[in-house]
Write a protein that holds these residues in place. Structure first.
Motif, PDB file in Angstrom:
ATOM      1  N   UNK A   1       0.745  -1.280  -0.043  1.00  0.00           N
ATOM      2  CA  UNK A   1      -0.015  -0.032   0.011  1.00  0.00           C
ATOM      3  C   UNK A   1       0.860   1.217   0.009  1.00  0.00           C
ATOM      4  N   UNK A   2       2.097   1.351   0.799  1.00  0.00           N
ATOM      5  CA  UNK A   2       2.867   2.351   0.905  1.00  0.00           C
ATOM      6  C   UNK A   2       3.512   2.701  -0.604  1.00  0.00           C
ATOM      7  N   UNK A   3       4.009   1.728  -0.927  1.00  0.00           N
ATOM      8  CA  UNK A   3       4.482   1.517  -2.317  1.00  0.00           C
ATOM      9  C   UNK A   3       3.694   1.949  -3.558  1.00  0.00           C
ATOM     10  N   UNK A   4       2.530   1.733  -3.314  1.00  0.00           N
ATOM     11  CA  UNK A   4       1.230   2.270  -4.284  1.00  0.00           C
ATOM     12  C   UNK A   4       1.310   3.588  -4.086  1.00  0.00           C
TER      13      UNK A   4
ATOM     14  N   UNK B   1       1.900   9.296  -6.244  1.00  0.00           N
ATOM     15  CA  UNK B   1       2.910  10.639  -6.404  1.00  0.00           C
ATOM     16  C   UNK B   1       3.551  10.834  -7.368  1.00  0.00           C
ATOM     17  N   UNK B   2       4.213   9.700  -8.009  1.00  0.00           N
ATOM     18  CA  UNK B   2       5.052   9.872  -9.287  1.00  0.00           C
ATOM     19  C   UNK B   2       3.940  10.000 -10.297  1.00  0.00           C
TER      20      UNK B   2
ATOM     21  N   UNK C   1      12.681  15.259  -4.814  1.00  0.00           N
ATOM     22  CA  UNK C   1      11.441  14.747  -5.433  1.00  0.00           C
ATOM     23  C   UNK C   1      11.061  13.390  -5.484  1.00  0.00           C
ATOM     24  N   UNK C   2      12.205  12.354  -5.287  1.00  0.00           N
ATOM     25  CA  UNK C   2      12.278  10.950  -5.362  1.00  0.00           C
ATOM     26  C   UNK C   2      12.564  10.428  -3.866  1.00  0.00           C
ATOM     27  N   UNK C   3      12.096   9.277  -3.583  1.00  0.00           N
ATOM     28  CA  UNK C   3      12.695   8.661  -2.121  1.00  0.00           C
ATOM     29  C   UNK C   3      13.961   7.953  -2.215  1.00  0.00           C
ATOM     30  N   UNK C   4      14.992   8.532  -2.858  1.00  0.00           N
ATOM     31  CA  UNK C   4      16.127   7.813  -3.007  1.00  0.00           C
ATOM     32  C   UNK C   4      16.744   7.645  -1.489  1.00  0.00           C
ATOM     33  N   UNK C   5      16.712   8.558  -0.365  1.00  0.00           N
ATOM     34  CA  UNK C   5      17.071   8.237   0.821  1.00  0.00           C
ATOM     35  C   UNK C   5      16.663   6.961   1.294  1.00  0.00           C
ATOM     36  N   UNK C   6      15.574   6.589   0.885  1.00  0.00           N
ATOM     37  CA  UNK C   6      14.978   5.197   1.331  1.00  0.00           C
ATOM     38  C   UNK C   6      15.657   4.072   1.016  1.00  0.00           C
ATOM     39  N   UNK C   7      16.347   4.358  -0.136  1.00  0.00           N
ATOM     40  CA  UNK C   7      17.167   3.302  -0.647  1.00  0.00           C
ATOM     41  C   UNK C   7      18.324   3.292   0.203  1.00  0.00           C
ATOM     42  N   UNK C   8      18.889   4.244   0.677  1.00  0.00           N
ATOM     43  CA  UNK C   8      19.946   4.098   1.485  1.00  0.00           C
ATOM     44  C   UNK C   8      19.476   3.684   2.995  1.00  0.00           C
ATOM     45  N   UNK C   9      18.545   4.382   3.431  1.00  0.00           N
ATOM     46  CA  UNK C   9      18.191   3.846   4.793  1.00  0.00           C
ATOM     47  C   UNK C   9      17.571   2.464   5.236  1.00  0.00           C
ATOM     48  N   UNK C  10      16.899   2.077   4.243  1.00  0.00           N
ATOM     49  CA  UNK C  10      16.635   0.474   4.584  1.00  0.00           C
ATOM     50  C   UNK C  10      17.567  -0.311   4.465  1.00  0.00           C
ATOM     51  N   UNK C  11      18.362  -0.581   3.623  1.00  0.00           N
ATOM     52  CA  UNK C  11      19.443  -1.489   3.864  1.00  0.00           C
ATOM     53  C   UNK C  11      20.519  -1.229   5.102  1.00  0.00           C
ATOM     54  N   UNK C  12      20.738  -0.003   5.374  1.00  0.00           N
ATOM     55  CA  UNK C  12      21.353   0.345   6.400  1.00  0.00           C
ATOM     56  C   UNK C  12      20.976  -0.222   7.829  1.00  0.00           C
TER      57      UNK C  12
ATOM     58  N   UNK D   1       6.994   5.659   7.371  1.00  0.00           N
ATOM     59  CA  UNK D   1       6.016   4.855   7.603  1.00  0.00           C
ATOM     60  C   UNK D   1       6.636   3.557   7.036  1.00  0.00           C
ATOM     61  N   UNK D   2       6.958   3.393   5.899  1.00  0.00           N
ATOM     62  CA  UNK D   2       7.551   2.261   5.348  1.00  0.00           C
ATOM     63  C   UNK D   2       8.510   1.811   6.402  1.00  0.00           C
ATOM     64  N   UNK D   3       9.671   2.413   6.858  1.00  0.00           N
ATOM     65  CA  UNK D   3      10.481   1.892   7.470  1.00  0.00           C
ATOM     66  C   UNK D   3       9.922   1.340   9.015  1.00  0.00           C
ATOM     67  N   UNK D   4       8.887   2.051   9.589  1.00  0.00           N
ATOM     68  CA  UNK D   4       8.118   1.664  10.775  1.00  0.00           C
ATOM     69  C   UNK D   4       7.341   0.399  10.546  1.00  0.00           C
ATOM     70  N   UNK D   5       6.670   0.078   9.304  1.00  0.00           N
ATOM     71  CA  UNK D   5       6.325  -1.337   9.009  1.00  0.00           C
ATOM     72  C   UNK D   5       7.128  -2.133   8.977  1.00  0.00           C
TER      73      UNK D   5
END
Length: 149
Positions: free
Chosen positions: A17-20, A25-26, A128-139, A75-79
């Motif tokens: 749902x969050x990815x949707x 947004x895009x 404008x893009x959630x690029x930081x999520x791509x760094x934080x999630x694997x970290x 929210x995605x990181x919390x889930x």
């Protein structure tokens, strides 16, 4: 075992749902957000003149989009992690990085825009893009794995 499967299904549905929401947004970025650079950077912009922009409107629009992406990312990181410390660190990181990106973007736009279009392009891309999520999630996954060992 059945509770664990149900929990994972629920988590999977929430992540989907969050990815949707990110996709929406895009998909509706041209309708919802003021950003004359969307069409500018789609074309051949190397020698083109920068579009006229309403800087206040652009600042508010980029800030709102960054805010939406940040909320969804946290929210995605919390889930995924269900950890308050992950959320606190994420809020801090997103706040600091957001301020730095917005200040950098408008500094480059105001003083160096014509000479440094690619810098403007990449700073805007981070906003404008959630690029930081791509760094934080694997970290955070790595941190969790190292803590367990």
């Amino acid at each position: 075992m059945q509770n664990r499967i149900f929990k994972n299904k629920k988590q999977f549905i929430l992540v989907t749902f969050v990815l949707l929401l990110f996709v929406l947004i895009r998909a509706y970025e041209k309708c919802v957000f003021y950003d004359p650079f969307l069409s500018f950077f789609e074309g051949e912009f190397a020698h083109a003149k920068l579009p006229n922009v309403n800087k206040v409107k652009l600042f508010l629009s980029l800030g709102f989009r960054y805010y939406l992406n940040s909320i969804l990312s946290i929210l995605l990181l919390w889930i995924v992690f269900k950890d308050a410390s992950v959320s606190k660190v994420s809020v801090f990181v997103y706040s600091i990085v957001g301020m730095l990106l917005m200040i950098s973007f408008f500094f480059v736009l105001e003083f160096f825009a014509y000479e440094h279009k690619m810098i403007l392009f990449y700073i805007r891309r981070f906003i404008i893009h959630p690029i930081l999520l791509l760094v934080l999630l694997p970290a955070f996954f790595y941190q969790k794995k190292v803590k367990v060992l």
